[in-house]
Design a protein around this motif. Structure first.
Motif, PDB file in Angstrom:
ATOM      1  N   LEU A   9       1.109  11.443  20.029  1.00 13.99           N
ATOM      2  CA  LEU A   9       0.420  12.716  20.160  1.00 13.99           C
ATOM      3  C   LEU A   9       0.491  13.234  18.628  1.00 13.99           C
ATOM      4  O   LEU A   9       1.594  14.020  18.501  1.00 13.99           O
ATOM      5  CB  LEU A   9       0.550  13.607  21.379  1.00 13.99           C
ATOM      6  CG  LEU A   9       0.652  13.064  22.527  1.00 13.99           C
ATOM      7  CD1 LEU A   9       1.030  14.201  23.550  1.00 13.99           C
ATOM      8  CD2 LEU A   9      -0.753  12.638  22.936  1.00 13.99           C
ATOM      9  N   GLY A  10      -0.603  12.853  17.731  1.00 19.50           N
ATOM     10  CA  GLY A  10      -0.452  13.545  16.586  1.00 19.50           C
ATOM     11  C   GLY A  10       0.089  12.615  15.307  1.00 19.50           C
ATOM     12  O   GLY A  10       1.112  11.826  15.833  1.00 19.50           O
ATOM     13  N   ARG A  39      -7.686  13.988  16.608  1.00 16.62           N
ATOM     14  CA  ARG A  39      -8.977  14.684  16.838  1.00 16.62           C
ATOM     15  C   ARG A  39     -10.034  13.785  16.352  1.00 16.62           C
ATOM     16  O   ARG A  39      -9.960  13.205  15.275  1.00 16.62           O
ATOM     17  CB  ARG A  39      -9.022  15.808  16.080  1.00 16.62           C
ATOM     18  CG  ARG A  39      -7.979  17.161  16.599  1.00 16.62           C
ATOM     19  CD  ARG A  39      -8.460  18.418  16.145  1.00 16.62           C
ATOM     20  NE  ARG A  39      -8.184  18.681  14.613  1.00 16.62           N
ATOM     21  CZ  ARG A  39      -6.806  19.041  14.332  1.00 16.62           C
ATOM     22  NH1 ARG A  39      -6.026  19.403  15.196  1.00 16.62           N
ATOM     23  NH2 ARG A  39      -6.696  18.701  13.021  1.00 16.62           N
ATOM     24  N   CYS A  90       4.217  14.995  19.260  1.00 14.97           N
ATOM     25  CA  CYS A  90       4.421  15.209  17.737  1.00 14.97           C
ATOM     26  C   CYS A  90       3.667  16.366  17.227  1.00 14.97           C
ATOM     27  O   CYS A  90       3.015  16.169  16.113  1.00 14.97           O
ATOM     28  CB  CYS A  90       4.404  13.804  16.945  1.00 14.97           C
ATOM     29  SG  CYS A  90       5.602  12.724  17.356  1.00 14.97           S
ATOM     30  N   THR A  91       3.101  17.186  18.002  1.00 15.13           N
ATOM     31  CA  THR A  91       2.057  18.060  17.766  1.00 15.13           C
ATOM     32  C   THR A  91       2.700  19.499  17.381  1.00 15.13           C
ATOM     33  O   THR A  91       1.807  20.411  16.831  1.00 15.13           O
ATOM     34  CB  THR A  91       0.821  18.394  18.818  1.00 15.13           C
ATOM     35  OG1 THR A  91       1.694  18.535  19.953  1.00 15.13           O
ATOM     36  CG2 THR A  91       0.254  16.962  18.849  1.00 15.13           C
ATOM     37  N   TRP A 118       7.615  17.549  22.517  1.00 12.84           N
ATOM     38  CA  TRP A 118       7.961  18.010  21.165  1.00 12.84           C
ATOM     39  C   TRP A 118       9.041  19.017  21.462  1.00 12.84           C
ATOM     40  O   TRP A 118       8.789  20.129  21.743  1.00 12.84           O
ATOM     41  CB  TRP A 118       6.682  18.886  20.867  1.00 12.84           C
ATOM     42  CG  TRP A 118       6.956  19.438  19.511  1.00 12.84           C
ATOM     43  CD1 TRP A 118       7.374  20.770  19.631  1.00 12.84           C
ATOM     44  CD2 TRP A 118       7.004  19.134  18.040  1.00 12.84           C
ATOM     45  NE1 TRP A 118       7.456  21.152  18.054  1.00 12.84           N
ATOM     46  CE2 TRP A 118       7.518  20.410  17.287  1.00 12.84           C
ATOM     47  CE3 TRP A 118       6.647  18.010  17.405  1.00 12.84           C
ATOM     48  CZ2 TRP A 118       7.620  20.131  15.869  1.00 12.84           C
ATOM     49  CZ3 TRP A 118       6.865  18.159  16.083  1.00 12.84           C
ATOM     50  CH2 TRP A 118       7.354  19.118  15.409  1.00 12.84           C
TER      51      TRP A 118
END
Length: 305
Positions: A9-10, A39, A90-91, A118
């Motif tokens: 994620l990210g 995104r 990882c956001t 995270w």
């Protein structure tokens, strides 16, 4: 870990470091796939820096999954997550204060097998609830949620502070423009730090470790230093004597009281209080497995001159 779909994620500083290292390890496990959630505006961007990142990800064999974590519902995210065995967050908190709890619930609803939330930071259990940095309360809520269930395996990687943040001008510990080092709390207070590159490499090792690591906290450390040791390192690297000024806990709390929404001032108080922000290197995954990492002195030699 053959035939394992992994979702990251990210793709910020840490996400890219993890993806680079996962790509190296995944190549050894046939059928393991890597996907990054981004995104839609990032995937469709014409910004040169974003295009370079997208090109690098494609060269690593990473697939793209469009989603906006801030606006997509738990149900929406759960539908996206259900096709993955392992999800790695990882956001950070860029999508809002409640994003980490939202992601944990979506992962649980999706029946994902393994989750790395995270939590790449300090030891929130020791710090406890009600501290000056209210974002840490959310991290404890995530831990409590994961510990309260049995169907999802979780692993928390505690890394301490990013080394670069220790030298971030806005944080104020190392102030090169004023030729000054500030100690948070006292000169004997210690802080554990790890570079984002090392976190990426160590997280990849932890993911693929055998026997599999399940339902526990894994500690890493590039270094653990007191503020006095940090000042000595900076003096040595720069070849000059920095001024040394101690910021006491009462002074930092007073500064925060005057500006209660200031995130940096919240962090300063937590690190000045000194609980849960450092640990012995001997207890870390990298030390126990003989993995070389970047020390504060080596980072300073590369980046301060």
């Amino acid at each position: 870990m053959n035939n394992t779909p992994i979702l990251v994620l990210g793709a910020g500083e840490l996400g890219m470091a993890i993806l680079r290292n996962l790509a190296k390890r995944a190549a050894l496990f046939p059928g393991t796939t890597l996907t990054v959630l981004l995104r839609p505006s990032t995937i469709n961007s014409h910004d040169p820096s974003k295009l370079r990142k997208l090109d690098e990800l494609q060269s690593l064999g990473v697939r793209f999954l469009p989603s906006d974590l801030a606006t997509d519902s738990i149900c929406d995210l759960s539908r996206l997550f259900k096709d993955f065995h392992t999800v790695i967050g990882c956001t950070g908190f860029v999508a809002g204060r409640d994003i980490q709890l939202k992601l944990a619930r979506a992962v649980l609803d999706a029946s994902v097998k393994r989750y790395f939330p995270w939590q790449f930071g300090v030891d929130y259990d020791i710090i406890g609830k009600g501290n000056s940095q209210d974002l840490f309360d959310v991290q404890l809520d995530v831990r409590n949620l994961l510990r309260s269930q049995e169907r999802l395996e979780w692993v928390i990687v505690s890394t301490g502070m990013f080394v670069s943040f220790l030298f971030e001008p806005s944080f104020g510990v190392v102030d090169l423009t004023q030729n000054m080092i500030h100690a948070l709390g006292s000169w004997d207070n210690a802080v554990t730090v790890t570079t984002s590159e090392d976190i990426g490499a160590l997280t990849a090792e932890i993911i693929f470790a055998e026997p599999r690591i399940v339902n526990r906290i894994v500690y890493t450390a590039g270094d653990t230093v007191t503020y006095a040791q940090l000042a000595d390192i900076v003096d040595s690297v720069l070849g000059r004597k920095m001024q040394r000024v101690e910021w006491s806990v009462p002074m930092l709390k007073d500064e925060l009281a005057k500006d209660p929404g200031n995130l940096i001032k919240k962090y300063r108080v937590v690190f000045a209080e000194g609980k849960g922000v450092s640990w012995e290197i001997d207890k870390t995954f990298n030390a126990q497995h003989g993995i070389e990492v970047c020390s504060v002195k080596r980072w300073a030699q590369k980046n301060l001159k």
